[in-house]
Design a protein around this motif. Structure first.
Motif, PDB file in Angstrom:
ATOM      1  N   ALA A   1      -1.319   4.352 -10.911  1.00  0.00           N
ATOM      2  CA  ALA A   1      -0.057   3.846 -10.359  1.00  0.00           C
ATOM      3  C   ALA A   1       0.918   4.972 -10.052  1.00  0.00           C
ATOM      4  O   ALA A   1       1.037   5.935 -10.805  1.00  0.00           O
ATOM      5  CB  ALA A   1       0.574   2.844 -11.318  1.00  0.00           C
TER       6      ALA A   1
ATOM      7  N   THR B   1       4.884   5.778  -7.796  1.00  0.00           N
ATOM      8  CA  THR B   1       6.088   5.219  -7.188  1.00  0.00           C
ATOM      9  C   THR B   1       6.184   5.662  -5.730  1.00  0.00           C
ATOM     10  O   THR B   1       5.664   6.714  -5.353  1.00  0.00           O
ATOM     11  CB  THR B   1       7.350   5.657  -7.948  1.00  0.00           C
ATOM     12  OG1 THR B   1       7.473   7.067  -7.865  1.00  0.00           O
ATOM     13  CG2 THR B   1       7.282   5.222  -9.404  1.00  0.00           C
TER      14      THR B   1
ATOM     15  N   LEU C   1       9.645   0.388  -5.826  1.00  0.00           N
ATOM     16  CA  LEU C   1       8.298   0.052  -5.372  1.00  0.00           C
ATOM     17  C   LEU C   1       7.300   0.951  -6.072  1.00  0.00           C
ATOM     18  O   LEU C   1       7.501   2.165  -6.158  1.00  0.00           O
ATOM     19  CB  LEU C   1       8.191   0.231  -3.850  1.00  0.00           C
ATOM     20  CG  LEU C   1       6.819   0.072  -3.210  1.00  0.00           C
ATOM     21  CD1 LEU C   1       6.313  -1.367  -3.351  1.00  0.00           C
ATOM     22  CD2 LEU C   1       6.869   0.472  -1.743  1.00  0.00           C
TER      23      LEU C   1
ATOM     24  N   CYS D   1       2.768   1.262  -6.618  1.00  0.00           N
ATOM     25  CA  CYS D   1       1.443   0.757  -6.251  1.00  0.00           C
ATOM     26  C   CYS D   1       0.392   1.429  -7.128  1.00  0.00           C
ATOM     27  O   CYS D   1       0.571   2.568  -7.560  1.00  0.00           O
ATOM     28  CB  CYS D   1       1.121   1.065  -4.782  1.00  0.00           C
ATOM     29  SG  CYS D   1       2.272   0.365  -3.597  1.00  0.00           S
TER      30      CYS D   1
ATOM     31  N   ARG E   1      -2.687  -2.917  -5.709  1.00  0.00           N
ATOM     32  CA  ARG E   1      -1.555  -3.816  -5.970  1.00  0.00           C
ATOM     33  C   ARG E   1      -0.266  -3.032  -5.840  1.00  0.00           C
ATOM     34  O   ARG E   1      -0.127  -1.947  -6.401  1.00  0.00           O
ATOM     35  CB  ARG E   1      -1.661  -4.391  -7.374  1.00  0.00           C
ATOM     36  CG  ARG E   1      -0.478  -5.244  -7.783  1.00  0.00           C
ATOM     37  CD  ARG E   1      -0.661  -5.731  -9.200  1.00  0.00           C
ATOM     38  NE  ARG E   1       0.511  -6.414  -9.706  1.00  0.00           N
ATOM     39  CZ  ARG E   1       0.667  -6.764 -10.977  1.00  0.00           C
ATOM     40  NH1 ARG E   1      -0.284  -6.512 -11.857  1.00  0.00           N
ATOM     41  NH2 ARG E   1       1.763  -7.375 -11.357  1.00  0.00           N
ATOM     42  N   CYS E   2       0.668  -3.582  -5.102  1.00  0.00           N
ATOM     43  CA  CYS E   2       2.011  -3.015  -5.016  1.00  0.00           C
ATOM     44  C   CYS E   2       2.998  -4.028  -5.579  1.00  0.00           C
ATOM     45  O   CYS E   2       2.875  -5.227  -5.317  1.00  0.00           O
ATOM     46  CB  CYS E   2       2.388  -2.690  -3.565  1.00  0.00           C
ATOM     47  SG  CYS E   2       1.461  -1.311  -2.866  1.00  0.00           S
ATOM     48  N   THR E   3       3.950  -3.544  -6.337  1.00  0.00           N
ATOM     49  CA  THR E   3       4.983  -4.374  -6.952  1.00  0.00           C
ATOM     50  C   THR E   3       6.344  -3.858  -6.504  1.00  0.00           C
ATOM     51  O   THR E   3       6.560  -2.652  -6.485  1.00  0.00           O
ATOM     52  CB  THR E   3       4.895  -4.282  -8.487  1.00  0.00           C
ATOM     53  OG1 THR E   3       3.608  -4.730  -8.900  1.00  0.00           O
ATOM     54  CG2 THR E   3       5.952  -5.124  -9.158  1.00  0.00           C
ATOM     55  N   TRP E   4       7.234  -4.787  -6.138  1.00  0.00           N
ATOM     56  CA  TRP E   4       8.589  -4.378  -5.779  1.00  0.00           C
ATOM     57  C   TRP E   4       9.600  -5.237  -6.520  1.00  0.00           C
ATOM     58  O   TRP E   4       9.302  -6.344  -6.954  1.00  0.00           O
ATOM     59  CB  TRP E   4       8.835  -4.478  -4.267  1.00  0.00           C
ATOM     60  CG  TRP E   4       9.239  -5.843  -3.789  1.00  0.00           C
ATOM     61  CD1 TRP E   4      10.500  -6.376  -3.760  1.00  0.00           C
ATOM     62  CD2 TRP E   4       8.384  -6.868  -3.296  1.00  0.00           C
ATOM     63  NE1 TRP E   4      10.474  -7.654  -3.279  1.00  0.00           N
ATOM     64  CE2 TRP E   4       9.181  -7.977  -2.983  1.00  0.00           C
ATOM     65  CE3 TRP E   4       7.002  -6.948  -3.087  1.00  0.00           C
ATOM     66  CZ2 TRP E   4       8.654  -9.164  -2.474  1.00  0.00           C
ATOM     67  CZ3 TRP E   4       6.483  -8.128  -2.580  1.00  0.00           C
ATOM     68  CH2 TRP E   4       7.309  -9.211  -2.280  1.00  0.00           C
TER      69      TRP E   4
ATOM     70  N   ASP F   1       4.724  -9.131  -5.593  1.00  0.00           N
ATOM     71  CA  ASP F   1       3.510  -8.327  -5.607  1.00  0.00           C
ATOM     72  C   ASP F   1       2.732  -8.560  -4.318  1.00  0.00           C
ATOM     73  O   ASP F   1       2.783  -9.660  -3.743  1.00  0.00           O
ATOM     74  CB  ASP F   1       2.597  -8.743  -6.760  1.00  0.00           C
ATOM     75  CG  ASP F   1       3.137  -8.351  -8.111  1.00  0.00           C
ATOM     76  OD1 ASP F   1       3.110  -7.155  -8.417  1.00  0.00           O
ATOM     77  OD2 ASP F   1       3.580  -9.244  -8.858  1.00  0.00           O
TER      78      ASP F   1
ATOM     79  N   LEU G   1      -3.008   4.250  -1.658  1.00  0.00           N
ATOM     80  CA  LEU G   1      -1.767   3.763  -2.263  1.00  0.00           C
ATOM     81  C   LEU G   1      -0.599   3.941  -1.293  1.00  0.00           C
ATOM     82  O   LEU G   1       0.243   3.042  -1.165  1.00  0.00           O
ATOM     83  CB  LEU G   1      -1.472   4.495  -3.575  1.00  0.00           C
ATOM     84  CG  LEU G   1      -2.461   4.302  -4.721  1.00  0.00           C
ATOM     85  CD1 LEU G   1      -1.956   5.009  -5.977  1.00  0.00           C
ATOM     86  CD2 LEU G   1      -2.727   2.840  -4.999  1.00  0.00           C
TER      87      LEU G   1
ATOM     88  N   ALA H   1       1.754   1.027   0.171  1.00  0.00           N
ATOM     89  CA  ALA H   1       3.213   1.049   0.019  1.00  0.00           C
ATOM     90  C   ALA H   1       3.889   0.837   1.375  1.00  0.00           C
ATOM     91  O   ALA H   1       4.840   0.047   1.483  1.00  0.00           O
ATOM     92  CB  ALA H   1       3.666   2.361  -0.605  1.00  0.00           C
TER      93      ALA H   1
ATOM     94  N   THR I   1       3.456  -2.731   2.360  1.00  0.00           N
ATOM     95  CA  THR I   1       4.313  -3.599   1.545  1.00  0.00           C
ATOM     96  C   THR I   1       5.735  -3.584   2.085  1.00  0.00           C
ATOM     97  O   THR I   1       6.380  -4.634   2.187  1.00  0.00           O
ATOM     98  CB  THR I   1       4.270  -3.164   0.067  1.00  0.00           C
ATOM     99  OG1 THR I   1       2.924  -3.303  -0.405  1.00  0.00           O
ATOM    100  CG2 THR I   1       5.208  -4.003  -0.787  1.00  0.00           C
TER     101      THR I   1
END
Length: 144
Positions: A80, A82, A92, A94, A106-109, A117, A128, A132, A135
């Motif tokens: 992971a 940033t 953000l 990923c 998987r990307c999370t914001w 996600d 990644l 990003a 996303t």
């Protein structure tokens, strides 16, 4: 319609995946997300992704990108990292992990009003950094 040039998937399998992601997103957020929605885009025989998100509670504060990355590592996404959160701002991160069909990204914001996600499968994102960027494009299209 389309998102990131892929058509919305409406098969029973896609609907089931979206429903499961929506339930998991809602459960993992506790009472911090409202109105969670989810959708799947693409086809099972090619690249596809699922996106889920909702409105963050008014008294909740956005987490930092490093906290998002730490949470991804805890969920098994060891690499992971940033990334800039784009025009929508916030944080953000990923990460990827090995899945049956190859890498799963998987990307999370999270920002001051939304969180969510995006899960990229079957080559829907090449790295990644690509995930990003995609996303941020998806957020720009779905966040109002």
């Amino acid at each position: 319609g389309n998102l990131l040039s892929l058509p919305r998937a409406t098969s029973a399998t896609a609907t089931h995946i979206a429903s499961n992601i929506k339930k998991k997103e809602t459960a993992s957020a506790g009472d911090k997300l409202a109105g969670v929605v989810a959708g799947v885009y693409g086809r099972s025989t090619g690249p596809w992704f699922a996106i889920a998100g909702g409105g963050i509670c008014g008294t909740c504060s956005a987490k930092s990108a490093s906290v998002l990355a730490q949470n991804l590592v805890s969920d098994g996404y060891a690499d992971a990292a940033t990334f800039p959160a784009g025009d929508k701002g916030g944080a953000l991160a990923c990460g990827s992990q090995q899945a049956q069909g190859g890498p799963s990204i998987r990307c999370t914001w999270v920002d001051g009003s939304t969180a969510g996600d995006v899960f990229y499968e079957n080559g829907a994102a090449s790295s990644l950094a690509d995930a990003a960027a995609k996303t941020n494009q998806a957020r720009a299209a779905v966040e109002r």
